[in-house]
Design an enzyme around this catalytic site. Structure first.
Site, mmCIF file in Angstrom:
data_model
loop_
_atom_site.group_PDB
_atom_site.id
_atom_site.type_symbol
_atom_site.label_atom_id
_atom_site.label_comp_id
_atom_site.label_asym_id
_atom_site.label_seq_id
_atom_site.Cartn_x
_atom_site.Cartn_y
_atom_site.Cartn_z
ATOM 1 N N ASP A 117 0.861 -1.172 0.000
ATOM 2 C CA ASP A 117 0.000 0.000 0.000
ATOM 3 C C ASP A 117 0.905 1.232 0.000
ATOM 4 O OD1 ASP A 117 -2.257 1.573 0.019
ATOM 5 O OD2 ASP A 117 -3.228 0.477 1.636
ATOM 6 N N GLU A 148 -17.186 10.225 5.304
ATOM 7 C CA GLU A 148 -16.573 8.926 5.575
ATOM 8 C C GLU A 148 -15.672 8.565 4.402
ATOM 9 O OE1 GLU A 148 -19.251 5.586 5.624
ATOM 10 O OE2 GLU A 148 -20.380 6.297 3.885
#
Length: 727
Positions: free
Chosen positions: A248, A461
């Site tokens: 990542d 979010e």
């Protein structure tokens, strides 16, 4: 073609071509290929290539593309075939964009064919901001949908990949976002194998996913991008994964700066490469040369990574004559096509869940309506159509747009925002947070019915850093509807007009008050570019809702364990100890379905056999509308030697039936379906009694009460002695 240049010969076996090319590269050239924006090696005709691309629900961040519903919405369809078709359409658009970019010598970010999708982490806690990217809370469903998406994206050509998929984030990764760069996800062996790994196993062993991305966090002390247990023992050792592994973005840097398990960039780079992390999304791998000089890393190990990376590029056709790769013929016009827009609308229809329909108010008869009020902060919002990791649609249909499109000019549509999603206090200039209530109530009073559009948005979010003013780093700190939305609903409800609540969100929110005040509740998620039309299709009867919840909607935060606790105790439908508001697998229809004649090919089998059990059931549409039912098969282990789930989903079938039509549907269960995971993380098939449930919901009394339908039940006996199975 000379023997010396056989890597350019498309008739030579893939492995030989890769070996030949890598043998010609210098150490510096090899290392340059292990960073996400890989450099060109002109003397070998290796073009510059940026590995980073996204297509969570459409080609993302690369200009105009079809925007399908967010992943959690697609999961609500429970439809493997649909996700395969969506992924295939995305891959077509990806190729169309890539082909055009190549013609323009554009090798920039988001222009390649290696897509860091799908996100198959388990959505274990509704506070997680990235739960919207997943396929929900169930390992079986996540695995089935993940495999379908991977196969659709990669295609079925015997030689070439249409695009390369990447299963992420490996593993045990679902928040908190604000702590992900230093967090250690501590998980026992049972939960690891029972909950967090199955979808990845399916992606690798069945989906043949080309890549796996490591998570930011540690897992039981080991960084996920330098983990002996996850990467060497399980991924490549047990599952024989032969694709490439990518970090990542920034995760290798975390190894020494935040996890502090290494002391320097070169040590972090060596640790990751030695464990099999082939590609660095970041810049730490620039320190590999120092690692080699210090003896921390060998060129032989680097070769392994470079071969895996180049193998992917060969499989994508990047080293072959253009005319030999069939996907090079996909034209630019495929992108953002009319056909894909229609697929986006169909996908949105299949993602919308009817959670309540008191007195069968829906579907509305358009011919009987003089006026409709469309109210709420999400009614005319484009962001709530999109979700995160998206492209840009050429046209967005908001919820109020969809209502307008569905009604004729003789029906008046009133619109009022009512309030925004955040404000609860007066502004500096004295504007009150309920200043729009009067207009909203007035429109309701003038209308036959109210459609109120509430929820949250990607602005509230998402991933760490992507949400402005987020105390949770992208996560929700609570699950209540933000702002003045409940107060707005209360004011509108005072008019006595029937209320249809449409909720847009990427994760469960607290809907107790909505359930009390609204006659109808529709869960629409982030429904994509055609979201408004899809919602209108449901409301006015153009489409019969069929979707089911892929994640539990709890009643309150009191039902949630600590966010940082990765134990599955009291989490998700499999282990919850109290009734939620809306359970996993729940969703209503305009029609009704009857189940009958549940039959087994055998009601027992021995642990030492390889018996497949065929499960047959008849299902009839006993209502007045054509409809689609999602049939769910659950197993319950009655005599397990260790604590197990209340029951576990082991089969899903989607069947479309005309009114009064009946079909027989068949499932196949294998001994592996009956196995449990013991405390040592081993898959064991034990003798004992099992219950099998089959119906349109979970088998618990609460789910059956909500649907008004019973679930069929039968028993299966397993004989013999304990047998350990391959995980």
């Amino acid at each position: 073609m000379t023997e010396e240049m056989k890597y350019k010969d498309s008739s030579v076996p893939l492995e030989e071509r890769v070996e030949d090319l890598v043998s010609r590269m210098t150490l510096e050239e090899k290392m340059s290929q292990m960073i996400y924006d890989a450099a060109a090696v002109e003397r070998l005709d290796i073009k510059k290539y940026n590995w980073w691309n996204e297509c969570l629900h459409g080609v993302a961040r690369a200009g105009t593309a079809t925007v399908f519903p967010q992943a959690i919405g697609m999961a609500a369809s429970f439809n493997e075939e649909l996700l395969h078709d969506v992924a295939a359409a995305i891959a077509d658009e990806a190729r169309a964009k890539y082909n055009q970019a190549q013609k323009k010598s554009d090798y920039g970010i988001y222009k390649g064919l290696t897509f860091w999708t799908p996100n198959i982490n388990i959505f274990r806690d509704p506070r997680w901001g990235r739960g919207q990217e997943t396929y929900g809370e169930d390992p079986y469903l996540t695995g089935r949908l993940g495999v379908a998406f991977i196969k659709g994206l990669q295609g079925d050509h015997p030689k070439y990949l249409k695009a390369a998929a990447c299963a992420k984030h490996f593993a045990v990764h679902s928040g908190p976002e604000s702590e992900r760069h230093h967090f250690d996800a501590v998980v026992n062996k049972k939960d690891l194998r029972e909950t967090y790994l199955p979808a990845f196993r399916d992606a690798v062993k069945e989906g043949k996913v080309e890549a796996v991305m490591g998570a930011y966090n540690r897992v039981n002390g080991e960084p996920a991008c330098a983990s002996e247990e996850l990467m060497e023992n399980i991924l490549r050792g047990e599952w024989n994964f032969d694709g490439h592994y990518v970090s990542d973005c920034g995760a290798i840097e975390d190894i020494y700066l935040r996890h502090k398990v290494q002391d320097s960039p070169e040590e972090a780079a060596a640790a990751a490469v030695n464990k099999g992390c082939d590609l660095n999304c970041g810049r730490v791998y620039e320190s590999m040369k120092i690692a080699v000089e210090k003896g921390l890393l060998t060129e032989e190990t680097i070769d392994k990574s470079v071969k895996r990376l180049l193998k992917t590029r060969f499989k994508l056709g990047m080293f072959d004559p253009e005319e030999e790769v069939p996907f090079n013929e996909i034209s630019f016009e495929v992108n953002d096509s009319k056909e894909n827009r229609e697929l986006a609308r169909e996908t949105a229809r299949q993602s919308i869940i009817m959670l309540k329909n008191q007195d069968d108010i829906l579907p509305l008869n358009k011919e009987e309506l003089d006026s409709v009020a469309v109210i709420g902060p999400n009614a005319d919002s484009q962001p709530v159509l999109i979700g995160n990791y998206s492209g840009k649609a050429s046209k967005y249909v908001t919820l109020v747009d969809g209502i307008h499109n569905a009604l004729n000019d003789q029906t008046r549509v009133y619109y009022a925002e009512g309030c925004d999603l955040r404000t609860t206090e007066p502004s500096y200039w004295g504007n009150q947070p309920d200043a729009g209530f009067a207009e909203a109530v007035s429109t309701a009073e003038k209308s036959d019915v109210v459609i109120i559009c509430l929820g949250i948005s990607p602005e509230l979010e998402g991933e760490e850093g992507a949400v402005a003013n987020s105390d949770g780093g992208g996560d929700k700190i609570d699950i209540a509807l933000p702002g003045m939305q409940e107060e707005l609903l209360a004011a509108v409800a005072e008019t006595g007009k029937p209320i249809i609540a449409v909720i847009t969100n990427g994760s469960p929110v607290e809907l107790n008050f909505v359930d009390q005040k609204a006659e109808v509740v529709l869960e629409a998620w982030y429904p994509g570019e055609e979201g408004g039309n899809a919602v209108a299709d449901i409301i006015f009867g153009g489409y019969n809702p069929s979707a089911k919840l892929p994640v539990t909607f709890v009643r309150s935060m009191d039902q949630l364990p600590d966010f940082r606790d990765y134990s599955m105790q009291n989490r998700t439908y499999r282990f919850m100890e109290s009734d939620p508001l809306y359970p996993f697998g729940f969703g209503l229809s305009y029609t009704s379905f009857e189940y009958s004649d549940l039959k087994l090919s055998a009601d027992s089998f021995s642990t030492d056999s390889e018996t497949e059990i065929k499960v047959a059931v008849k299902i009839k549409n006993s209502g007045q509308y054509q409809g689609t039912e999602i049939i769910q098969l659950y197993l319950k282990d009655l005599e397990a030697s260790v604590p197990v789930a209340k029951y576990k989903l082991r089969g899903v079938k989607t069947v479309e039936l005309n009114a009064e039509e009946e079909k027989e549907i068949e499932f196949i269960l294998t001994p592996r379906d009956f196995a449990l995971i013991n405390k040592e993380g081993k898959a064991v098939l034990e003798p004992g009694e099992f219950e099998l449930y089959l119906g349109g919901s979970q088998p618990d009394k609460y789910s059956q009460a909500l649907t008004g339908n019973n679930v069929l039940k039968t028993e299966i006996k397993v004989t013999g002695s304990n047998i350990e199975l391959e995980y």
